[in-house]
Write an enzyme that holds these catalytic residues in place. Structure first.
Site: not given
Ligand code: IMP
Length: 430
Positions: A13, A16, A40-41, A224
């Site tokens: 977040d 990017k 979510g870009h 991420q």
């Molecule tokens: P997962 O990727 O859904 O398995 O989530 C694992 C961890 O990564 C959790 O803490 C999510 O909130 C975090 N996470 C996954 N994708 C994002 C992102 O695009 N932005 C921020 N946090 C993310």
């Protein structure tokens, strides 16, 4: 090779999407190399807001090849919806290439993600996005995954789906007391979605390598952030892919040297969604103020983000790991008018200075951040600024402090959500 890699230096977040959008118009090809629908870009163009979960942000520029790389995991139904929405808004999708080697997220992955999260005790929840990311990457590593190419071999798909679903349904039923998922429904719906993306499916790695061989600039799009990287993040509170720059070669199908210039993206403060260590988190009204001022709610899940001060120990680690010598500082405008600003310059444990990040959860719990306080600055002139001269002196001092402490160059500063609100501090990375 004129290429660049965009990587999040914090917990995702970082903004990017906007930086990717700014750079994508200068390249021949953009490749998303890891993650999936958890990302979510966001790009804001005039009154329009685009949020991309799978599709590379460069898709807004006709003529740019946009590859969803083999290192990603694709929910074909969600992707179909994303493509229809983009088409309806007049986005030209002719440059899209979906890697035939990417793994497919299926309903049983989402169900397992959800069931496992629910079954975890309050203290052990990861706080996943419940998009099935972890279970899909687990199948990939177990060599039972289903890849995009398999969707066009109905017999292979049927066999693998049957085998996987039998296993997952047994887990869902016996461990989590859930009703079995229907084979027929998954089979039919997935193949219908596969048919609608068929024109875009191809060898994504080949597309990227061809551009590189021709000497054309390529942009690698990370999702991420480093602190969510499977190996180097705050394990187990991480995502299941290589979110650092190291993920580029395997996730895009290019040689490691293709990574090129690494541009690290970080917010002028810190946020994280989900559970896990966050030494500079503000649990008071200042944290709430940051959340409201920065609209810190997830682009994918809408969850409120945890907010805190900038952490230079964490960022030093992220820069060292990714090789980022240049950074883009985002959301500086959010700090405008906030008052004096604290920046974490080190940690302390038992009276001793600690300048490295621990590998274990207990290690994080015992750290106390050491702060330096910097003067705040006014937000009015800063919002939407496009040149360094428009930035208040105290804001520039904040930027210089970060540069000195990290030993990096701040090449870009984002000063608002709009596409145009970007200050170029030097000649840029491409
Ligand atoms: P997962 O990727 O859904 O398995 O989530 C694992 C961890 O990564 C959790 O803490 C999510 O909130 C975090 N996470 C996954 N994708 C994002 C992102 O695009 N932005 C921020 N946090 C993310």
């Amino acid at each position: 090779m004129p290429s660049a890699t965009i990587v999040g230096l914090q917990w995702g977040d970082e903004g990017k999407g906007k930086v990717l959008d700014a750079l994508a118009k200068q390249v021949r090809c953009v490749v998303r190399y890891q993650g999936g629908g958890n990302a979510g870009h966001t790009v804001i163009v005039g009154e329009e807001k685009f949020v991309f979960h799978h599709v590379p942000t460069g898709i807004l520029y006709p003529g740019v090849k946009c590859v969803i790389g083999n290192g990603t995991v694709i929910d074909v139904e969600v992707l179909t919806g994303e493509l229809s929405a983009a088409r309806e808004r007049g986005v030209d999708l002719s440059g899209l290439v979906i890697s035939n080697r990417a793994h497919v997220v299926l309903p049983y992955h989402r169900a397992l993600d959800d069931a496992r999260e629910q079954a975890r005790s309050k203290d052990n929840k990861i706080g996943t996005t419940k998009r099935g990311i972890g279970p899909c990457y687990a199948d990939k590593a177990s060599r039972t995954g289903i890849r995009v190419a398999d969707l066009y071999e109905p017999d292979t798909f049927a066999k693998r789906l049957r085998r996987n679903l039998d296993e997952k349904n047994a887990i869902l039923h016996h461990l989590f007391g859930q009703a079995p998922l229907s084979y027929d429904e998954i089979y039919t719906r997935t193949l219908a979605a596969a048919e609608s993306i068929r024109p875009y499916v191809g060898d994504g790695g080949q597309v990227a390598r061809t551009a590189l061989d021709a000497g054309a600039p390529v942009l690698f799009e990370g999702a991420q952030g480093v602190m969510l990287d499977l190996d180097h993040g705050t394990y187990p509170y991480v995502t299941s892919s290589s979110a650092s720059s190291a993920g580029v070669a395997s996730g895009a199908g290019v040689p490691p040297a293709a990574v090129g210039t690494v541009l690290g993206i970080c917010k002028a403060y810190t946020t994280r969604v989900g559970s896990g260590p966050f030494p500079t988190e503000l649990l008071d009204e200042q944290g709430e103020r940051l959340r409201q001022l920065g609209h810190e709610f997830g682009a994918t899940t809408g969850r409120p983000r945890r907010c805190g001060w900038l952490d230079l120990v964490q960022l030093r680690y992220a820069c060292a790991l990714t090789g980022a010598k240049r950074i883009c500082l985002t959301k500086l405008d959010t700090l405008g008018g906030f008052g004096p600003l604290k920046v974490c310059v080190g940690y302390e444990r038992g009276g001793q200075r600690v300048n490295t990040l621990p590998a274990d959860g207990a290690g994080w719990d015992t750290l106390t951040p050491v702060y330096e306080e910097l003067p705040g600055f006014d937000g009015d002139e800063l919002l939407g600024a496009t040149s360094p001269e428009q930035l208040p002196a105290a804001a520039l001092d904040y930027v210089r402090f970060i540069e000195e402490q990290l030993g990096v160059k701040v090449s870009y500063i984002s000063t608002g959500p709009q596409r145009s609100a970007l200050v170029h501090m030097d000649e840029g990375v491409l």
